[in-house]
Design an enzyme around this catalytic site. Structure first.
Site, mmCIF file in Angstrom:
data_model
loop_
_atom_site.group_PDB
_atom_site.id
_atom_site.type_symbol
_atom_site.label_atom_id
_atom_site.label_comp_id
_atom_site.label_asym_id
_atom_site.label_seq_id
_atom_site.Cartn_x
_atom_site.Cartn_y
_atom_site.Cartn_z
ATOM 1 N N ARG A 91 0.825 -1.218 0.000
ATOM 2 C CA ARG A 91 0.000 0.000 0.000
ATOM 3 C C ARG A 91 0.852 1.258 0.000
ATOM 4 O O ARG A 91 0.357 2.349 -0.273
ATOM 5 C CB ARG A 91 -0.948 0.002 1.208
ATOM 6 C CG ARG A 91 -1.926 -1.138 1.236
ATOM 7 C CD ARG A 91 -2.806 -1.153 -0.005
ATOM 8 N NE ARG A 91 -3.557 0.078 -0.153
ATOM 9 C CZ ARG A 91 -4.709 0.360 0.451
ATOM 10 N NH1 ARG A 91 -5.271 -0.537 1.195
ATOM 11 N NH2 ARG A 91 -5.307 1.525 0.278
ATOM 12 N N GLU A 100 8.975 -8.675 -6.129
ATOM 13 C CA GLU A 100 8.564 -9.816 -5.305
ATOM 14 C C GLU A 100 8.678 -11.113 -6.094
ATOM 15 O O GLU A 100 8.542 -11.121 -7.321
ATOM 16 C CB GLU A 100 7.115 -9.589 -4.840
ATOM 17 C CG GLU A 100 6.713 -10.534 -3.721
ATOM 18 C CD GLU A 100 5.262 -10.342 -3.285
ATOM 19 O OE1 GLU A 100 4.658 -9.286 -3.584
ATOM 20 O OE2 GLU A 100 4.735 -11.271 -2.660
ATOM 21 N N ARG A 104 4.037 -17.265 -10.675
ATOM 22 C CA ARG A 104 3.689 -17.739 -12.020
ATOM 23 C C ARG A 104 4.831 -18.537 -12.623
ATOM 24 O O ARG A 104 4.638 -19.540 -13.277
ATOM 25 C CB ARG A 104 3.368 -16.553 -12.943
ATOM 26 C CG ARG A 104 2.123 -15.802 -12.537
ATOM 27 C CD ARG A 104 1.737 -14.819 -13.622
ATOM 28 N NE ARG A 104 1.336 -15.498 -14.844
ATOM 29 C CZ ARG A 104 1.339 -14.937 -16.053
ATOM 30 N NH1 ARG A 104 1.743 -13.682 -16.208
ATOM 31 N NH2 ARG A 104 0.956 -15.617 -17.102
ATOM 32 N N HIS A 197 7.782 8.025 6.668
ATOM 33 C CA HIS A 197 6.318 7.969 6.555
ATOM 34 C C HIS A 197 5.816 6.563 6.892
ATOM 35 O O HIS A 197 4.845 6.394 7.642
ATOM 36 C CB HIS A 197 5.901 8.378 5.138
ATOM 37 C CG HIS A 197 4.416 8.432 4.960
ATOM 38 N ND1 HIS A 197 3.612 9.328 5.619
ATOM 39 C CD2 HIS A 197 3.581 7.676 4.202
ATOM 40 C CE1 HIS A 197 2.338 9.130 5.280
ATOM 41 N NE2 HIS A 197 2.299 8.131 4.420
ATOM 42 N N ARG A 202 3.458 2.475 10.573
ATOM 43 C CA ARG A 202 3.594 1.031 10.830
ATOM 44 C C ARG A 202 4.348 0.709 12.112
ATOM 45 O O ARG A 202 4.790 -0.429 12.300
ATOM 46 C CB ARG A 202 4.263 0.352 9.633
ATOM 47 C CG ARG A 202 3.529 0.541 8.317
ATOM 48 C CD ARG A 202 2.093 0.055 8.339
ATOM 49 N NE ARG A 202 1.454 0.180 7.016
ATOM 50 C CZ ARG A 202 0.204 -0.188 6.751
ATOM 51 N NH1 ARG A 202 -0.555 -0.687 7.704
ATOM 52 N NH2 ARG A 202 -0.301 -0.031 5.540
#
Ligand SMILES: Cc1cc2nc3c(=O)[nH]c(=O)nc-3n(C[C@H](O)[C@H](O)[C@H](O)COP(=O)(O)OP(=O)(O)OC[C@H]3O[C@@H](n4cnc5c(N)ncnc54)[C@H](O)[C@@H]3O)c2cc1C
Length: 248
Positions: A91, A100, A104, A197, A202
């Protein structure tokens, strides 16, 4: 794992964050600040990595929220965490770059999250009660029963995933049965401004200007990133805390 392999599941409560590389430090913040008014001094500071008289300057930047100079250095982390934590990580759109592992082009490993015994778990006052210092799971027997249930569910889901792969189903589709407790890994590169930020949202710090109530697991990741900021940008970090842990 290959599609027809027997699998050995790993259950873990670890959230792994390791620094891969970093570029710059407090001196780059001051260099970026001075390049607009005194380029020669800016280049001297960069060449000498001279973090000497930076405290007053960095303090003024943080206090007045002059944030641009904090965007000219960076750090990269290897992160290994469950998908539900990645989902929150992703996010953060600004000043964060993500790469990442693919589900697949390869199969996901059977590594699944089980919360550590001391993870606050009992819901009382919405998510506010889920921060460190609040309730652990009520009893050992309840905790053990939950973990057994989760282990069995994970194993059943992963077995279904492997059956799909063995049938030759597209990897990208076979994964639909995997729960958000499965682990994934990747790199996150971030600049100090965006990291501040991220930390403001977090981490839970009662003394912060805006107190946040993050998910326990993403806070575990954030605290490792925070340590890198503290060590590599000590004056920036000090000023971030002094001014209420708000990003400039
Ligand atoms: C405790 C907590 C609970 C949360 N709960 C939920 C939830 O229930 N559901 C949910 O969907 N999300 C939830 N979130 C995620 C939250 O809404 C943010 O998406 C996330 O924290 C990233 O923050 P950010 O947008 O400030 O960061 P970034 O994406 O890194 O953005 C940084 C800053 O850039 C600016 N910016 C970025 N994009 C835009 C834009 N499009 N328009 C205007 N300004 C922009 C903003 O000033 C923003 O603060 C939660 C977050 C926290 C910390």
């Amino acid at each position: 794992v290959a599609a027809d392999d027997k699998f050995q599941i790993t259950f873990t409560g670890e959230i792994t964050v390791k620094k891969v590389q970093e570029m710059g430090g407090d001196y780059s913040v001051v260099g970026a600040m001075l390049v607009s008014s005194d380029p020669a001094e800016a280049y001297r500071i960069m060449a000498e990595k001279d973090a000497g008289a930076v405290r007053g300057r960095i303090n003024a930047l943080v206090e007045k929220r002059h944030g641009g100079p904090f965007e000219h250095s960076a750090m990269t982390f290897f992160v290994h965490c469950p998908v539900f934590v990645w989902r929150e990580y992703h996010r953060h759109r600004i000043g964060h770059s993500f790469s990442e592992e693919s589900a697949r082009y390869k199969a996901l490993e059977p590594v699944f999250y089980l919360p550590p015994r001391d993870r606050p778990m009992m819901k009382r006052d919405g998510f506010k009660a889920m921060t460190p210092g609040f309730d652990r799971c009520g009893s050992d027997s309840l905790y053990d029963a939950l973990c057994n249930d989760w282990r069995e569910t994970y194993a059943a889901c992963y077995a279904s995933y492997l059956r799909g792969l063995a049938e030759g189903i597209d990897n990208g589709l076979a994964r639909i049965v995997l729960p958000v407790g499965i682990y994934s890994s990747g790199w996150v590169t971030v600049n100090p401004r965006s990291l501040m930020h991220f930390l403001s949202l977090r981490t839970h710090e009662p003394a912060a200007r805006d107190v946040s109530y993050p998910l326990y697991e993403i806070e575990a990741a954030a605290r490792v990133c925070e340590q890198t900021l503290k060590e590599g940008w000590p004056v920036t970090y000090e000023c971030f805390n002094r001014h209420g842990r708000r990003a400039p």
